[in-house]
Scaffold this active site. Structure first.
Site, mmCIF file in Angstrom:
data_model
loop_
_atom_site.group_PDB
_atom_site.id
_atom_site.type_symbol
_atom_site.label_atom_id
_atom_site.label_comp_id
_atom_site.label_asym_id
_atom_site.label_seq_id
_atom_site.Cartn_x
_atom_site.Cartn_y
_atom_site.Cartn_z
ATOM 1 N N ASP A 1 0.898 -1.141 0.069
ATOM 2 C CA ASP A 1 0.103 0.019 -0.179
ATOM 3 C C ASP A 1 0.843 1.306 0.042
ATOM 4 O O ASP A 1 0.885 2.148 0.948
ATOM 5 C CB ASP A 1 -1.038 -0.016 1.216
ATOM 6 N N ASP B 1 6.955 1.132 1.854
ATOM 7 C CA ASP B 1 6.450 0.078 0.799
ATOM 8 C C ASP B 1 7.328 0.440 -0.429
ATOM 9 O O ASP B 1 7.782 -0.406 -1.073
ATOM 10 C CB ASP B 1 5.053 0.175 0.527
ATOM 11 N N HIS C 1 9.864 0.013 8.053
ATOM 12 C CA HIS C 1 8.906 -1.078 8.460
ATOM 13 C C HIS C 1 9.059 -2.076 7.451
ATOM 14 O O HIS C 1 9.539 -3.187 7.581
ATOM 15 C CB HIS C 1 7.295 -0.733 8.697
ATOM 16 N N ASP C 2 8.517 -1.867 6.191
ATOM 17 C CA ASP C 2 8.316 -2.799 5.116
ATOM 18 C C ASP C 2 9.552 -3.423 4.531
ATOM 19 O O ASP C 2 9.375 -4.542 4.218
ATOM 20 C CB ASP C 2 7.364 -2.122 4.131
ATOM 21 N N PHE D 1 -1.049 -0.591 12.304
ATOM 22 C CA PHE D 1 -1.726 -0.130 11.250
ATOM 23 C C PHE D 1 -2.286 -1.196 10.182
ATOM 24 O O PHE D 1 -3.722 -1.178 9.924
ATOM 25 C CB PHE D 1 -1.216 1.033 10.443
ATOM 26 N N ASN D 2 -1.339 -2.040 9.723
ATOM 27 C CA ASN D 2 -1.962 -3.028 8.569
ATOM 28 C C ASN D 2 -2.902 -4.013 8.996
ATOM 29 O O ASN D 2 -3.751 -4.304 8.270
ATOM 30 C CB ASN D 2 -0.617 -3.868 8.071
ATOM 31 N N ASN E 1 -2.415 2.903 3.401
ATOM 32 C CA ASN E 1 -1.823 4.322 3.746
ATOM 33 C C ASN E 1 -2.528 5.259 3.190
ATOM 34 O O ASN E 1 -2.779 6.337 3.547
ATOM 35 C CB ASN E 1 -0.296 4.356 3.301
ATOM 36 N N THR F 1 2.975 -6.089 2.732
ATOM 37 C CA THR F 1 3.377 -4.811 3.605
ATOM 38 C C THR F 1 2.570 -3.791 3.888
ATOM 39 O O THR F 1 2.385 -2.750 4.129
ATOM 40 C CB THR F 1 4.708 -4.183 2.862
HETATM 41 O O1 RIB Z 1 2.498 0.297 10.645
HETATM 42 C C1 RIB Z 1 3.122 0.288 9.787
HETATM 43 C C2 RIB Z 1 2.714 -0.177 8.287
HETATM 44 O O2 RIB Z 1 1.530 0.400 8.020
HETATM 45 C C3 RIB Z 1 3.738 -0.006 7.213
HETATM 46 O O3 RIB Z 1 3.502 -1.198 6.210
HETATM 47 C C4 RIB Z 1 3.196 1.261 6.482
HETATM 48 O O4 RIB Z 1 3.568 1.402 5.172
HETATM 49 C C5 RIB Z 1 1.555 1.184 6.786
HETATM 50 O O5 RIB Z 1 1.078 0.244 5.802
HETATM 51 CA CA CA Z 2 2.773 -0.376 3.997
#
Ligand code: RIB
Ligand code: CA
Length: 317
Positions: free
Chosen positions: A18, A23, A246-247, A172-173, A47, A131
């Protein structure tokens, strides 16, 4: 820098994402590495709304000169209302870099159908890397459950056994589509959960941005433009001097499995409660005595990660 997979068969992956600043770096790291065969990029709302995350994925691939097919996926979560993150990724979902006029087009096939058809035609040697919210993969599993045994493994950025980032409980994901995450975690396939517990240890501090900015190529410029914006919002929202990258940790793990320290455990997604919806309840101490369904990342070799990122950027010449 030698990666653990360079002398092995390239790892076939589908990257479901996303974009999203981090990403975009995951695409950058995966697309130009002989150890990885990036079959396709499938895009999901997360996102930002799907119209924006799709354009972002196309722009990143076009900017980096990647001949990778991009597929449009699900624009809404399976059940809950949509959740997006403009406070982190901006109105476009990829604020910061400037892209030339977009000419790269998405494939005609829907991402969910692409995932089903590609897995069913495979020898069971494809890794699903997610991701973003896992809506596309969950919908593919519901559309044709026969794909589940065809998935070599799932490497998923999401969740946490500690503190959330979009609610006190949830990452979040997972929060953005907890029901999809429940489908994926319950599927019974080998799943590595790359959660905030390790990604918050790879903060893209100004010194890292400066280090990558010394490299004279397009990938380095994209990295700097992305992370300069990403760090600004992370400072505003969390007070950190660098945003957690993160990703790309998912890709780094595929390149060198020694990057992460994992703990096998049973993980259950809370999809029933109001307050803790999207919580990944990782039974680290095996209190419930349930068979493990996930390998949860507990620690990361930070220096090795940034070396992998640098090598990935340098691979663009
Ligand atoms: O919480 C972080 C994740 O949520 C990452 O993948 C960021 O790109 C969002 O998608
Ligand atoms: Ca992401």
């Amino acid at each position: 820098m030698e990666t653990k997979l360079e002398n092995m068969e390239p790892r076939k992956i589908i990257l479901d994402c996303d974009p999203g600043h981090d990403d975009a770096i995951a695409i950058l790291l995966a697309a130009n590495n002989p150890a990885i065969d990036l079959l396709g990029v499938t895009v999901v709302a997360g996102n930002q709304t799907l119209d924006k995350t799709l354009v972002n994925a196309l722009n990143v691939c076009q900017y980096l000169g990647l001949d990778v097919p991009v597929y449009k996926g699900c624009g809404l979560p399976m059940i809950r209302e949509q959740l997006i993150a403009p406070s982190i990724h901006g109105e476009s979902g990829l604020d910061g870099p400037h892209f030339d006029a977009l000419t790269k087009q998405p494939e005609v096939q829907h991402a969910v159908n692409y995932i089903v058809d590609t897995l069913m035609a495979s020898d069971g040697d494809i890794t699903m890397v997610t991701t973003g919210p896992t809506t596309n993969l969950a919908m593919a599993m519901r559309l044709n459950p026969d794909i589940v045994p065809k998935i070599r493994e799932i490497v998923l950025m999401g969740g946490t056994y500690q503190l959330g980032n979009m609610s006190p409980a949830a990452e979040f994901n997972i929060l953005a589509d907890g029901d999809a995450a429940h489908v994926v975690f319950s599927a019974g396939r080998k799943l590595t959960m790359v959660g905030l517990d390790v990604t918050r240890k790879v903060l893209c501090l100004p010194s890292i941005v400066e280090r990558m900015g010394q490299i004279d190529n397009r990938a380095a410029k994209l990295f700097v433009d992305l992370m300069t914006f990403f760090n600004k919002t992370q400072k505003e929202v969390f007070g950190w001097d660098g945003g957690p990258l993160h990703d790309p940790v998912t890709i780094g793990f595929l390149l060198d499995p020694t990057l992460l320290t994992l703990r096998e455990c049973f993980t259950q997604i809370d999809i029933r409660s109001e307050q803790s919806y999207g919580r990944t309840n990782c039974d680290i101490f095996n209190i419930m005595k349930r068979p493990p369904n996930s390998a949860v990342a507990m620690d990361i070799d930070v220096a090795k990660f940034w070396d992998l990122i640098e090598a990935g950027i340098r691979a663009y010449g």
